[in-house]
Each structure stands twice: as structure tokens, then as C-alpha cells.
Design a protein around this motif. Sequence first.
Motif, short mmCIF file in Angstrom:
data_model
loop_
_atom_site.label_atom_id
_atom_site.label_comp_id
_atom_site.label_asym_id
_atom_site.label_seq_id
_atom_site.Cartn_x
_atom_site.Cartn_y
_atom_site.Cartn_z
N LEU A 137 -74.32 -11.63 15.70
CA LEU A 137 -74.91 -10.56 14.41
C LEU A 137 -73.47 -10.66 13.11
O LEU A 137 -72.16 -11.03 13.60
CB LEU A 137 -74.69 -9.18 15.15
N LYS A 138 -73.89 -10.31 12.22
CA LYS A 138 -72.65 -10.49 10.83
C LYS A 138 -72.87 -9.15 10.29
O LYS A 138 -74.03 -8.75 10.28
CB LYS A 138 -73.53 -11.31 9.94
N GLU A 141 -75.79 -6.75 8.91
CA GLU A 141 -77.23 -6.82 9.14
C GLU A 141 -77.51 -5.29 9.81
O GLU A 141 -77.05 -4.94 10.33
CB GLU A 141 -76.93 -7.70 10.09
N THR A 142 -78.48 -5.67 10.35
CA THR A 142 -78.87 -4.47 10.89
C THR A 142 -79.32 -4.84 12.39
O THR A 142 -80.36 -5.28 12.56
CB THR A 142 -80.33 -3.59 10.18
N ALA A 165 -72.18 -3.83 11.67
CA ALA A 165 -73.70 -3.40 11.35
C ALA A 165 -73.89 -2.80 11.04
O ALA A 165 -73.08 -2.12 11.39
CB ALA A 165 -74.53 -4.84 12.40
N ASP A 210 -82.89 -6.92 12.00
CA ASP A 210 -82.08 -9.01 12.45
C ASP A 210 -81.92 -9.20 13.28
O ASP A 210 -82.17 -10.30 13.70
CB ASP A 210 -81.09 -8.71 11.30
N GLY A 232 -84.44 -12.92 12.28
CA GLY A 232 -84.21 -12.50 13.00
C GLY A 232 -83.74 -13.16 14.54
O GLY A 232 -83.95 -13.86 14.31
#
Length: 326
Positions: A137-138, A141-142, A165, A210, A232
Motif C-alpha cells: 500500500l502506497k 492509494e485507496t 492512504a 487499490d 489492485g
Amino acid sequence: MKAVLCKQYGPPSSLVVEEVPAPMPGAGQVLIEVHAAGVNFPDTLIIQGKYQFKPELPFSPGAEVAGVVKALGEGVAGLRVGARVIAATTWGGYAQQVLAPAERVIPMPHDMDFETAAGFLIAYGTSHHALKDRGALKAGETVLVLGAAGGVGLAAVEIAKALGARVIAAASSDEKLAVCREHGADATINYATQDLRERIKALTDGRGVDVVYDPVGGDLSEPALRSMAWRGRFLVVGFAAGPIPSIPLNLALLKGCSIVGVFWGAFVRAEPRRNEEELRELVGWVREGRLHPRISGVYPLERCAEALQQVMDRKVTGKFVLTTGA
């Protein structure tokens, strides 16, 4: 010492509390005087014989504890008798004393109480491993968190926010979603009253999410997978709803997405050094005030069946813990 015992596989009501001999540490083991033990969904599975591990009967459930080091086995370094620690035990933690492998024992943050510490390791360890390691996870992102008001769900909400996020929390009641917002959720979905896919579309302008963090399974997994953005990552964390869903694999092809398994316990055993690095980061975030574990119920060992049944019935926000009277 007192311990909760599973003498035959069955529901929480079949557990008993009895006096048993205190264990002695062997090589590489740490004997911990347990002050509090976390109550987790896998505990409800292991007493029914439905978990990945099946200890020899009789055994005590309880996969995480907080307490004080009472004795050290041969070869254990870096710990001392009297130190306050948190430990992952897989089972055995619903007792006044428990043995833990030294590599699964970490110092307690100095300003954390035993009850909070007992509910920290599995929920936050699982969610950190899932989102940062397995989900990559970045910031920006969602992420969609299913079962977001439970122990691992709330931990995932907080960790996703710590990683920068946008968090969409999904749960089964408005009361649970209010708790999710208190812990940082940017948007919420009540999947008991709202259509999950339509709500995700509205919240993402049709793009999708994502990362999906799914500790629930059942009927929620497929619509969540259908709501993925391109490239994703769908994180398979658990199956609290009961049924293990059958997923049409063409969805992964059409979405260009990954379906990723998350098994923190196996990760701890297979990659202990990397796990230590992740736990150090988590403890640092606690000290910085970025994480706020929610302990919503504290029970004595004698009421363990009641606590476990509420976990099975999905009535818990955050975590329950048991205290031993130590």
C-alpha cells in the motif's frame, strides 16, 4: 496455576477453568507470567478443531499475551527476568503462565498497560504485514477495509492512515462505523443497508479501490473484488463470516489485479527477522501516538466463554482481553 482448558472440541461453553501444573522453559523458550491475554477470532476456531493448527487435547487457547518474564530457557539472550513483554503463543495464553519461543517475545512499550498490550500484537501485526508487505500500500492509494470495526479491521484502518492512504471502512452497523471514523476512516459503508459495489463506485468516482483488506469472506468478497481498480491487490486475511467464498478467477484477469494470501502466523515463523523489523516500526508508531488500540471489554479467565461467544457473534468493536489475576 489457573488455565482455561479445551478438553474436547466444541463451542466456548465447553471450556473449563482448572488448576494445572506450571510449565518449565526449555531451550530457546521464555516463561511468562501472564497478566492479560488477547481474545481473537482464531481462538474460536482452534477450540472447535477448525483452525490450521490442532494442539493435542487438552490445551489452553490464547494466541497473544502481555506479562512479565518469569524464567528464561537455555540460550535465550536479549531478555531478562522481570521484563514486561508481549508475546505471540499460537495457543496456551489463557493461563496464568505460558511458554513462548524467544523470537516471538518483544518488549512492551513502557507507557502501555497490560490490557492494551495484550490486544495489540496479532491485530496490528497482521494488518501491518497485510497492508505494507503483502499489499504494498502506497500513500495516496485507496483501501477498502471489510469488517472494519473488529480487532484486525480497526488496526487496518489506523495502519492504512499511517501509510498515507485514503480509507473506506465497511461494517454492518452505523454504530460500528462511528467507531471506524474515530480511528481515522475517511469514508464508510454500511453493508447491511447499502449496496457495497454502488457505494464504492460513488466514493471512488467509478475507479474502484487499490487495495481490499478482507478478514470477513462470505458474501462480501466477490462484490469487493469486482470493485477493484486496475492493478489492485485483494488481501485474503480471514473468514469471520464463516463460508469460504469461491471466487471466479476471470475477475483477476479482467481487473489486472492480484489476489494475495495473508497468514501472519506463518510469516512470523518463516521470516522472523523481517517480522522483528515490522514490529519495531509498529511499536514506534504507538510511541508517536499514531496508533490507538481499542480495548472494548476486559474479562477474567472465568468468563472466557462469554468473551469468545461475543467474538463469534461479531458483536465486538476493537478487542476483548482476559485478565488472569496475576
